[in-house]
Structure formats: structure tokens, C-alpha cells
Design an enzyme around this catalytic site. Structure first.
Site, short mmCIF file in Angstrom:
data_model
loop_
_atom_site.label_atom_id
_atom_site.label_comp_id
_atom_site.label_asym_id
_atom_site.label_seq_id
_atom_site.Cartn_x
_atom_site.Cartn_y
_atom_site.Cartn_z
N LYS A 53 -5.40 -10.07 7.16
CA LYS A 53 -5.15 -10.01 8.73
C LYS A 53 -5.65 -11.22 9.21
O LYS A 53 -4.92 -11.54 10.06
CB LYS A 53 -5.70 -8.55 9.09
CG LYS A 53 -4.85 -7.27 8.52
CD LYS A 53 -5.75 -6.32 9.31
CE LYS A 53 -5.10 -4.94 8.50
NZ LYS A 53 -5.50 -3.51 8.66
N GLN A 97 -10.60 -1.18 11.48
CA GLN A 97 -10.20 -0.87 10.22
C GLN A 97 -10.78 0.47 9.83
O GLN A 97 -12.02 0.97 10.13
CB GLN A 97 -10.84 -1.96 9.22
CG GLN A 97 -10.14 -1.81 7.81
CD GLN A 97 -8.71 -2.02 7.72
OE1 GLN A 97 -8.21 -2.74 8.48
NE2 GLN A 97 -8.33 -1.50 6.71
N ASP A 120 -2.60 -1.22 16.64
CA ASP A 120 -2.38 -0.34 15.17
C ASP A 120 -1.53 0.83 15.60
O ASP A 120 -1.06 1.48 14.76
CB ASP A 120 -3.75 0.04 14.84
CG ASP A 120 -4.19 -0.40 13.51
OD1 ASP A 120 -3.12 -1.06 12.77
OD2 ASP A 120 -5.38 -0.29 13.37
N1 GUN Z 1 -6.77 1.27 6.47
C1 GUN Z 1 -5.38 1.23 5.77
N2 GUN Z 1 -4.71 0.85 6.42
C2 GUN Z 1 -4.85 0.62 7.71
C3 GUN Z 1 -4.22 0.15 8.98
O1 GUN Z 1 -3.13 -0.10 9.01
N3 GUN Z 1 -5.01 0.04 9.81
C4 GUN Z 1 -6.29 -0.02 10.01
N4 GUN Z 1 -6.76 0.06 11.15
N5 GUN Z 1 -6.94 0.44 8.96
C5 GUN Z 1 -6.16 0.78 7.82
#
Ligand code: GUN
Length: 283
Positions: A53, A97, A120
Site C-alpha cells: 500500500k 490495518q 477503507d
Molecule cells: N486486512 C486485510 N485486508 C484489509 C483491508 O483491506 N484493509 C484493512 N484495513 N485491513 C485489512
């Protein structure tokens, strides 16, 4: 029939390229889109996702930063950090996350994020907007699946869509997005009886359960579109929730793992962050 393999990687690339002029336009207004990813503890899978990311946002010329916090971070400390990020005008997107350590109340943390920075789409406000069919940030993975479905050109109206998995992150928003497109939607999960009968009725089958190879070709309706959200590490190899080799002989379209849905998730995060910065610029 051998399925057409949906190239998520190249579709994601074209999405990211489409964002470049939008980032440039923001820069002429003195705004650099800013995304901060907060990660608590040292879950190895999270470490990889977070690095990807960060890289993707920097590659687009955005301000991508990662706040890496120790496992021992308290609820209050994390809330204070989120509130500080909310108040920082140079940050347009905040992503905490998941998974968070067990001592953290994740829902309280997600609710503390400013919904306008919730790239998100996990905040209850954005989840509610999706439920009501209002504008808001949509979770990146289901949003990416919809974008991949669009590329097939298949008319979704009245199609039977089955989503296997009922998480807040993927399964539930996925079902709502398919419903918005007039699919007849079924959500299957670990307690579903006769799962194969349910999946075999699907014109569109989205699988997000986190179990490698769980959906085999005999569980797929001939000609179905199969979207595999799973990312499972098995003996050092990344595998989806769908047994690709058998399913591709039955489906009309299928996403590979890696190179399918996963690539789109990050592209959608970039898109949401650019949108958040544009909204900020228009305020
Ligand atoms: N953990 C696994 N996928 C994601 C996601 O798309 N966003 C976040 N914040 N955590 C995750």
C-alpha cells in the site's frame, strides 16, 4: 470450456494510470493526496500488505506513510493517534490495518476514524451508506471485484450471485454491491448446508473464506464467473480459496491468485484516497 482468465494486474495498472492526472490536478492546487496506514503489532501478512500500500501510493506521487506501532499499544493510545490523524489537514485517507491485537476493540477504533477519511469504507457510517444506497467510501476488495466484473461486459441484471463468506470487510459489502446491480444474492458461510448445491446455482460466485482450494470445479456451475478473494499461504505458495485448475475448466471467467482480486484492492484504495483528497479540495 476453459475460462477466460481475468487479468487483475493489468486492469489494476490501468486504474492506477487513470488516477495520475487526478493526482497532478490536485498538485496544481497545492494538495498532495496523503494516506496514512496504521499497523499495530507484527502480523507477517499485514506487513506485506502494508508495504504494498505504501509503495503504490508513493508510486502515484502521493504522500504514503506507514505508522508502525508496537503490539503493546493501548486502546487509548491508538484512539489518540487516530484523532490526531483526523485533525491533520495534510492527511486525506486513514487506514487501520486489520487484524488488530486481541486487546484492542477494533470497532471502536474504526468508529473513531473521520468517515470522510475512511478510505477503507469500514466505518459504520460508510457501511450504513452502502446499505442505504448513498454515496460513501466502499470497501476496497468488494469494490475491486465489481470493477473486474464490469470488465467482462456481462449483464448482471437478474443473475444469481453467491457470496461465500460473511465478513464485514468483504462478504457483506460484496452482497450489497451485487444487490445494487440487481443480482439475486445469496450469502453462504460456514454453517450453510449443502454448500455445493448453493454454489452450483451461482452465475456469479465470489469466494472470500480464507481456506485454500475450498471451492472445486465440481462446485461451479458451467459458464459461471468465479471471483476468488482468498489469499492463503500454503508451503510458501500463495493460493486462492478456489481450486483454480479444476474451476477454470468449468467457469466462463475466473480470477487467478495471485494477479486477480488482490491487485485490484490496492488500486481501489488509491482511488478512494484520491477521491478523499478531491473532496477535501472541494470543501
Ligand atoms: N486486512 C486485510 N485486508 C484489509 C483491508 O483491506 N484493509 C484493512 N484495513 N485491513 C485489512
Amino acid at each position: 470450456m476453459t475460462a477466460h482468465i481475468i487479468d487483475g494486474k493489468s486492469i489494476a495498472l490501468s486504474v492506477r494510470q487513470g488516477l495520475e492526472p487526478r493526482v497532478e490536478a490536485l498538485k496544481t492546487k497545492g494538495i498532495i493526496p496523503g494516506l496514512t496506514v496504521v499497523v499495530v503489532g507484527d502480523d507477517p501478512a499485514s506487513a506485506i500488505y502494508v508495504r504494498n500500500k505504501e509503495r503504490a501510493s508513493q508510486k502515484l506521487g502521493m504522500n504514503g506513510t506507514v505508522l508502525r506501532l508496537p503490539e503493546s499499544t493501548t486502546q487509548q493510545e491508538l484512539l489518540d493517534i487516530v484523532r490526531k490523524l483526523n485533525a491533520d489537514g495534510s492527511i486525506h485517507g486513514i487506514l487501520v490495518q486489520l487484524p488488530l491485537p486481541a486487546h484492542i476493540d477494533g470497532q471502536e477504533i474504526l468508529r473513531a476514524i473521520d468517515p470522510d477519511k475512511d478510505v477503507d469504507g469500514f466505518h459504520a457510517m460508510n457501511a450504513g451508506r452502502l446499505l442505504n444506497g448513498e454515496r460513501g467510501f466502499v470497501a476496497c476488495t468488494p469494490k475491486g471485484v465489481m470493477r473486474l466484473l464490469e470488465t467482462t461486459g456481462v449483464d448482471l441484471n437478474g443473475k444469481n450471485a453467491v457470496v461465500v463468506g460473511r465478513s464485514n470487510i468483504v462478504g457483506k459489502p460484496m452482497a450489497l454491491l451485487l444487490l445494487q446491480k440487481n443480482c439475486t444474492v445469496t450469502i453462504a458461510h460456514s454453517r450453510t448446508k449443502n454448500l455445493a448445491d448453493v454454489t452450483r446455482a451461482a452465475d456469479i460466485l465470489v469466494v472470500a473464506v480464507g481456506r485454500a482450494g475450498m471451492i472445486t470445479g465440481d462446485m461451479v456451475k458451467p459458464g459461471a464467473i468465479v471471483m476468488d478473494v482468498g489469499i492463503n499461504r500454503v508451503d510458501g505458495k500463495v493460493m486462492g480459496d478456489v481450486d483454480f485448475e479444476s474451476a477454470k475448466e468449468v467457469a466462463s471467467y475466473i480470477t487467478p491468485v495471485p494477479g486477480g482480486v488482490g491487485a485490484m484492492t490496492i488500486a481501489m484504495l488509491m482511488e478512494n484516497t484520491v477521491e478523499a483528497a478531491e473532496n477535501y479540495a472541494g470543501k
